[in-house]
Structures are given as C-alpha cells and as structure tokens.
Design a protein around this motif. Structure first.
Motif, short mmCIF file in Angstrom:
data_model
loop_
_atom_site.label_atom_id
_atom_site.label_comp_id
_atom_site.label_asym_id
_atom_site.label_seq_id
_atom_site.Cartn_x
_atom_site.Cartn_y
_atom_site.Cartn_z
N ALA A 86 0.86 -1.30 -0.03
CA ALA A 86 0.05 0.17 0.16
C ALA A 86 0.64 1.32 0.21
CB ALA A 86 -0.88 0.03 1.12
N PHE A 87 0.49 2.05 -0.75
CA PHE A 87 1.25 3.49 -0.60
C PHE A 87 0.38 4.54 -0.20
CE2 PHE A 87 3.02 2.49 -5.49
CZ PHE A 87 3.84 1.63 -4.74
N ALA A 88 0.65 5.36 0.96
CA ALA A 88 0.14 6.17 1.61
C ALA A 88 0.70 7.47 1.79
CB ALA A 88 -0.49 5.67 3.14
N THR A 89 -0.03 8.54 2.02
CA THR A 89 0.56 9.97 2.12
C THR A 89 0.86 10.01 3.48
OG1 THR A 89 0.41 12.19 1.87
CG2 THR A 89 -1.69 10.96 1.96
N GLY A 90 1.80 10.68 4.03
CA GLY A 90 2.31 11.01 5.22
C GLY A 90 1.89 12.30 5.63
N HIS A 91 1.19 13.20 4.65
CA HIS A 91 0.98 14.47 4.59
C HIS A 91 -0.33 15.03 3.95
CE1 HIS A 91 1.98 18.76 5.69
NE2 HIS A 91 1.47 19.01 4.11
N LEU A 92 -1.45 14.84 4.59
CA LEU A 92 -2.92 15.22 3.79
C LEU A 92 -2.80 16.72 3.49
CD1 LEU A 92 -5.43 12.91 5.87
CD2 LEU A 92 -4.14 12.63 3.68
N LYS A 93 -3.90 16.85 2.62
CA LYS A 93 -4.11 18.11 2.16
C LYS A 93 -4.20 19.32 3.35
CE LYS A 93 -6.70 20.65 -1.60
NZ LYS A 93 -7.80 20.80 -2.58
N ILE A 113 3.09 8.45 12.89
CA ILE A 113 2.93 7.70 12.10
C ILE A 113 3.10 6.17 12.68
CG2 ILE A 113 3.77 6.13 9.73
CD1 ILE A 113 3.93 8.99 8.57
N CYS A 114 4.34 6.08 13.26
CA CYS A 114 4.75 4.84 14.32
C CYS A 114 3.69 4.67 15.53
CB CYS A 114 6.37 4.91 14.61
SG CYS A 114 7.41 5.01 13.30
N ARG A 115 3.50 5.83 16.01
CA ARG A 115 2.47 5.54 17.17
C ARG A 115 1.22 5.00 16.62
NH1 ARG A 115 -1.48 7.79 19.90
NH2 ARG A 115 -2.13 9.49 18.39
N GLN A 116 0.77 5.43 15.52
CA GLN A 116 -0.57 4.88 15.12
C GLN A 116 -0.79 3.51 14.44
OE1 GLN A 116 -3.48 6.10 15.53
NE2 GLN A 116 -3.17 8.54 15.61
N MET A 117 0.64 3.10 13.90
CA MET A 117 0.68 1.79 13.56
C MET A 117 0.72 0.72 14.55
SD MET A 117 0.77 1.90 10.22
CE MET A 117 1.58 0.46 9.28
N ILE A 121 -2.35 13.93 9.62
CA ILE A 121 -2.24 12.41 9.33
C ILE A 121 -3.10 11.55 9.55
CG2 ILE A 121 -0.33 10.90 8.95
CD1 ILE A 121 1.44 12.80 10.45
N ASN A 122 -4.57 12.09 9.10
CA ASN A 122 -5.76 11.25 9.65
C ASN A 122 -6.01 10.13 8.48
OD1 ASN A 122 -7.88 10.44 10.80
ND2 ASN A 122 -9.50 11.93 9.86
N LEU A 123 -5.21 9.03 8.70
CA LEU A 123 -5.37 8.03 7.50
C LEU A 123 -6.24 6.85 8.04
CD1 LEU A 123 -1.65 7.82 6.59
CD2 LEU A 123 -3.45 8.98 5.44
N ASP A 124 -6.68 5.83 7.16
CA ASP A 124 -7.37 4.58 7.62
C ASP A 124 -6.22 3.59 8.39
OD1 ASP A 124 -8.72 2.61 7.84
OD2 ASP A 124 -9.43 2.17 5.73
N TRP A 125 -6.25 3.90 9.46
CA TRP A 125 -4.95 3.19 10.16
C TRP A 125 -5.30 1.64 10.37
CZ3 TRP A 125 -0.56 5.69 10.08
CH2 TRP A 125 -0.75 6.99 10.01
#
Length: 260
Positions: free
Chosen positions: A149-156, A186-190, A160-164
């Motif tokens: 999966a490719f994910a952005t680490g920086h939203l518009k 990112i690491c904390r959420q994963m 960084i509100n991703l589908d964790w």
C-alpha cells in the motif's frame, strides 16, 4: 475554445514523470519529450541532469514545492499550463516519480480538460518502487508480504488522518510518502492499531541517487533514530517485515565521498 485564423494552434501539455532520482531511470519517451519541448514546467524533485536534455532555447519554469513552501500555488500552476498551451507551445510538465502517485497530476489534468487543452500522461518510476529497489527492500515477497500500500504522510489539510486499521495489518508492506515530518505519529498509530512495537521499518532518503541513505529499525525506535541521524525530506518510510531482508539483499552503494 474557438480559434481565429490569426491565433496560434493550441499546444499540448505532457504530464511527465522523471522517476525517483537516478537519471538512468527516466523513460525513453520522457527523455524524448523533454528534448522536444518549447517549455518545461518543473518541480523540485526531478531527476538530476534531466534539464540538460532540453533544447537550449526551451523556456524553463521552476514551480517546485517543499513542505509548507510552494513557489507557485497549485491553481496558479494549473493556469500557467493553460496559458502556455494556448500560446501554441509544446509543454512538458515535469514531475518527480510518477505523475499519478502523489504527484497532483490528476488535479492539473482536470484543469486542462475544463480548458479544452490537449494532454498526454507519461508514467514514471514511482519513488516507492525505485527507492525500495535501490535500498534492497522488496515491496512484496511470498514469505513476508502479499500486498503493498502507498500512503501519504501529509494530507491536504496538514493532518495525518489515515485509515490506520487498514494499514496496520500483517503481511502488508506500507510505503509512506512525505511522512518524515510526522514519523513519530505514523509509528505511534501503526502500533496503536495492532502492529507490534518490534515490527520492522525503514527510512530511505534521497533514494536511487549518490546521496542515498538507508536506516532500518522498528516502529518503536525509528523516530528517535531518524532524528539522531538528521534524516529529513525527501525520504520514504517503509513498514513491513520485508525490511528484515535489507541487510541481505542490499546491492547499491553510493559512491564514496558523495555529498549528504
């Protein structure tokens, strides 16, 4: 757009990916178009040396973007492409990586379509594929990852509100683009969404180039190690057990004395 006998024919805009950094990874079609262009509108992260392929009389316009520092706002950039094409020019919009993978190519094409401007898209080697390959990290492997999966680490909006829950899954390799500034989150959420703190992760800075640096760790220690090493953008974060193969599979060694 209605043309009059005195108006020049509308030019074409070519949305071109220049690959992850190594000039040898530029496609033949991209190289040919750069050499033929009347105008080249280029980004910050393009392959080093690619502009040397351009005609001496070609107009070169820098519109590079760094974090929170945009030389030209996106809407103005879109309109610039329209104006150049309406002047009858053959325009190359030159981007790093691939135009359709976090390259805003789709946004620019929407404006071209609305303005009646002809366009073509020339794919490039995206950073995830190129940088992982040069780092010795296979994105998929039968013993480690059956999906990537490719994910952005920086939203518009800067978050960084991703589908964790979808990203923090076993047997999956996740590549975060533009994520070094938010690596701790990112690491904390994963970890918070199910991956062990010992789950392997890596950062690749300046991938595929003579300045490449690769740092491997785990989710618990990666942010601290990245900070201690002074690693900053441009860099990719790779999360997955495929990272364990890096030491065995590494093959690319930047030339001695390369600048950092």
């Amino acid at each position: 757009m209605i043309q009059t006998p005195s108006s020049p024919p509308v030019g074409t805009v070519y949305i071109v990916g220049s690959g992850p950094g190594d000039l040898d990874l530029l496609t033949l079609r991209a190289a040919r178009l750069v050499g033929e262009a009347d105008a080249i509108v280029y980004d910050h992260l393009i392959a080093e040396g690619v502009l040397e392929l351009a005609r001496a009389d070609a107009e070169k316009i820098y519109v590079g973007k760094k974090s929170s520092n945009h030389t030209v706002p996106q809407e103005q950039l879109n309109q610039l492409l329209v104006r150049l094409a309406r002047a009858g020019k053959k325009v190359v919009r030159l981007k790093g990586g691939d135009p359709f993978i976090f390259g805003r190519g789709g946004e620019e094409i929407e404006t071209l379509v609305e303005s009646g401007i002809p366009f073509e898209v020339v794919p490039g080697v995206t950073a995830a594929a190129g940088c992982a390959a040069y780092a010795g990290i296979p994105l998929t492997h039968r013993d480690h990852a059956q999906a990537v999966a490719f994910a952005t680490g920086h939203l518009k909006d800067g978050s960084i509100n991703l589908d964790w829950p979808a990203l923090a899954r076993p047997k999956l390799t996740v590549v975060f683009y533009m994520g070094v500034g938010g690596i701790a989150e990112i690491c904390r959420q994963m970890i918070a969404h199910g991956l062990p703190a010992s789950h392997p992760a890596a950062v690749v800075q300046h991938g595929t180039t003579r300045r490449q640096r690769v740092l491997t760790a785990d989710l618990a220690t990666l942010p601290e190690r990245v900070d201690a090493a002074g690693i900053a953008s441009p860099a990719l974060i790779i999360v997955g057990t495929v990272v364990r193969l890096q030491e065995k599979l590494t093959w690319f060694t930047p030339p001695a004395g390369s600048p950092i």
